[in-house]
Design a protein around this motif. Structure first.
Motif, short mmCIF file in Angstrom:
data_model
loop_
_atom_site.label_atom_id
_atom_site.label_comp_id
_atom_site.label_asym_id
_atom_site.label_seq_id
_atom_site.Cartn_x
_atom_site.Cartn_y
_atom_site.Cartn_z
N MET A 1 16.02 23.81 24.95
CA MET A 1 14.79 24.22 25.59
C MET A 1 14.10 23.02 26.25
N GLY A 2 14.07 21.90 25.54
CA GLY A 2 13.47 20.70 26.11
C GLY A 2 14.22 20.19 27.32
N TRP A 3 15.53 20.22 27.25
CA TRP A 3 16.36 19.77 28.38
C TRP A 3 16.13 20.67 29.59
N ALA A 4 16.11 21.97 29.36
CA ALA A 4 15.89 22.91 30.46
C ALA A 4 14.53 22.66 31.13
N LEU A 5 13.51 22.45 30.32
CA LEU A 5 12.19 22.17 30.86
C LEU A 5 12.15 20.84 31.61
N LEU B 1 19.80 27.25 30.11
CA LEU B 1 20.29 26.14 30.92
C LEU B 1 21.03 26.57 32.18
N ALA B 2 21.22 27.85 32.38
CA ALA B 2 22.09 28.32 33.46
C ALA B 2 21.57 27.98 34.85
N GLN B 3 20.26 27.82 35.00
CA GLN B 3 19.70 27.57 36.33
C GLN B 3 19.50 26.09 36.65
N ARG B 4 19.90 25.22 35.76
CA ARG B 4 19.51 23.81 35.91
C ARG B 4 20.12 23.12 37.13
N ARG B 5 21.19 23.65 37.68
CA ARG B 5 21.82 23.00 38.83
C ARG B 5 21.72 23.82 40.11
N LEU B 6 20.90 24.87 40.10
CA LEU B 6 20.78 25.69 41.30
C LEU B 6 20.16 24.89 42.43
N LYS B 7 20.76 24.99 43.59
CA LYS B 7 20.22 24.34 44.79
C LYS B 7 19.13 25.17 45.43
N SER B 8 19.19 26.48 45.23
CA SER B 8 18.20 27.39 45.78
C SER B 8 18.18 28.64 44.93
N GLY B 9 17.13 29.44 45.10
CA GLY B 9 17.06 30.72 44.40
C GLY B 9 16.65 30.63 42.94
N PHE B 10 16.00 29.53 42.55
CA PHE B 10 15.56 29.41 41.16
C PHE B 10 14.59 30.54 40.82
N ASP B 11 14.81 31.21 39.70
CA ASP B 11 13.98 32.32 39.27
C ASP B 11 13.14 31.86 38.09
N ALA B 12 11.88 31.50 38.34
CA ALA B 12 11.03 30.97 37.29
C ALA B 12 10.72 32.02 36.22
N VAL B 13 10.59 33.27 36.65
CA VAL B 13 10.31 34.34 35.67
C VAL B 13 11.47 34.45 34.68
N LEU B 14 12.68 34.50 35.20
CA LEU B 14 13.86 34.55 34.34
C LEU B 14 13.94 33.32 33.44
N PHE B 15 13.67 32.16 34.00
CA PHE B 15 13.73 30.91 33.25
C PHE B 15 12.82 30.95 32.03
N TYR B 16 11.56 31.30 32.24
CA TYR B 16 10.62 31.28 31.11
C TYR B 16 10.85 32.45 30.16
#
Length: 242
Positions: free
Chosen positions: A195-199, A158-173
């Protein structure tokens, strides 16, 4: 530690002065908390905390980190722990944000071991650190995602859910897949829900990506996870066809 004891005493006294014993039992019951509540609403608690910080802000980054850790450890009411989590967000402390907060947040998530602590810290505290120091925070999130602590795993998701920029999809998955197929965690409610919330949060920016992920891992994701992941997409599709 270099915790500011006078600051901690002032903040605890200010919170105690606004206690409402009539509200406390219901708040404790709702959160299923063994730690009692003072009975202070979230807006009022934040106002009280901000007032104490405004009158006597902490002086440097290490003092902030140590004071947060000490207040967390000394807390006898849940609102004191909430205040400890939020001290870094007080406006006078913005310049004090540093990597010294990472071990403090990790301890809070692990020891708190409940969604109100972990979800707030992951989205606000860890997300802010990730935005500023990605090269330092990403390895920690990968470690959390693969570790033995359920709440740190959820925080990594859930750590990336509020990022305005710089989202790392590789890290996320990577953070999600670490718990897919892991018998220790794949059936845990807070992992499946997290997991569902993050997605779902990711689906606002990349709906096709989330749908593809849910299709690829359909046999391994729980119905709860898929339902939560596709909730926003289902609303859009229903609105479009209406």
């Amino acid at each position: 530690m270099a915790a500011d004891r006078a600051f901690i005493a002032a903040l605890r006294a200010a919170l105690a002065a606004r206690a409402d014993a009539a509200q406390a039992p219901a708040m404790q019951a709702y959160m299923k908390s063994s730690m009692p509540y003072l009975g202070i609403s979230t807006p009022l608690r934040r106002q009280v905390t901000a007032g104490v910080v405004q009158r006597a802000p902490l002086v440097d980054a290490q003092t902030l980190a140590d004071t947060m850790a000490a207040l967390w450890q000394q807390a006898t009411f849940r609102e004191e722990r909430y205040a400890a989590m939020e001290l870094a967000r007080a406006r006078p402390h913005a310049r004090l944000t540093s990597l010294a907060l990472l071990p403090v947040y990790e301890r809070m998530i692990s020891e708190g071991a409940w969604w109100d602590y972990g979800d707030d810290i992951s989205g606000n505290g860890i997300g802010a650190l990730l935005q500023r120091w990605p090269d330092d925070i990403k390895p920690a999130l990968r470690r959390w995602a693969r570790g033995d602590d359920l709440w740190l795993r959820r925080a990594a998701m859930l750590a990336q859910r509020r990022l305005k920029s710089g989202f790392d999809a590789v890290l996320f998955y990577e953070a999600l897949l670490a718990s897919v197929g892991d018998a220790r965690f794949e059936r845990a409610f807070f992992i499946r829900k997290g997991m569902g919330w993050a997605l779902r949060e990711r689906s606002y920016a990349a709906p096709e990506e989330v749908q593809a992920f849910c299709r690829e891992y359909a046999a391994q994701l729980s119905p709860l996870t898929v339902r939560e992941a596709l909730k926003a997409i289902a609303r859009w599709q229903a609105a479009a066809s209406a």
